[in-house]
Scaffold this active site. Structure first.
Site, short mmCIF file in Angstrom:
data_model
loop_
_atom_site.label_atom_id
_atom_site.label_comp_id
_atom_site.label_asym_id
_atom_site.label_seq_id
_atom_site.Cartn_x
_atom_site.Cartn_y
_atom_site.Cartn_z
N SER A 243 0.93 -1.36 0.09
CA SER A 243 0.27 0.15 0.05
C SER A 243 0.81 1.10 -0.12
O SER A 243 0.29 2.66 -0.25
CB SER A 243 -0.95 -0.17 1.24
OG SER A 243 -1.70 -1.05 1.02
N SER A 244 1.93 1.18 0.48
CA SER A 244 2.99 2.53 0.51
C SER A 244 3.14 3.01 -0.95
O SER A 244 3.34 4.42 -1.01
CB SER A 244 4.13 2.19 1.05
OG SER A 244 4.18 1.68 2.36
#
Length: 158
Positions: free
Chosen positions: A78-79
């Site tokens: 998700s980063s």
């Protein structure tokens, strides 16, 4: 936790820069606090200023029993979403894609495993129907692992 901290040998702040050292120490304390509170297992911190490395640090563990190192490869998951969203918005502004295009129109391999109808909009709004992802360093939760990263859909997008 295990790993490299500012005091244990990460790249030292630029000579004569107490501001850089103080900021790295503050960031290290926040990260260590998060590890102690079990918010995350480990973390990496890289900072450069004016083209020079100011800090290249690692904290905690990469996975259970394995110390995090500055050169440990991490699965971002998700980063990377904010960076990808900006790149997609720029491409949309330039007319290179539409938000309702199937992802597979631009990345044909993405259409495998039931994802042929997933659109760019679905991915950006987290409505693509991906209940889990497996890959290097990710728990499989009892599911068969794949040597390459694989996303599986639980239901068709639409």
């Amino acid at each position: 936790g295990a790993g490299v901290t500012p005091a244990e040998g990460g790249v030292e702040p630029t000579a004569g820069s107490t501001l850089n050292k103080r900021m790295l120490e503050k960031a290290a304390a926040v990260i260590e606090g998060g590890i102690k509170a079990r918010f995350h297992l480990g973390a990496q911190l890289y900072v450069s200023r004016d083209g020079k490395t100011v800090g290249d640090l690692a904290f905690g563990e990469a996975r259970d029993g394995v110390a995090m190192r500055p050169d440990t490869l991490m699965l971002w998951m998700s980063s990377i979403k904010p960076i990808t969203a900006v790149a997609i918005a720029q491409m949309w502004e330039r007319g290179k894609l539409e938000l309702d295009d199937p992802v597979a129109r631009h990345i044909p391999e993405f259409g495998a495993k039931g994802k042929e109808r997933v659109t760019i909009r679905h991915v950006l709004t987290h409505t693509g129907g991906f209940p889990f992802a497996i890959g290097p360093g990710r728990p499989t939760h009892g599911r068969k692992s794949s040597p390459s990263f694989a996303m599986h859909r639980s239901s068709p997008a639409g």
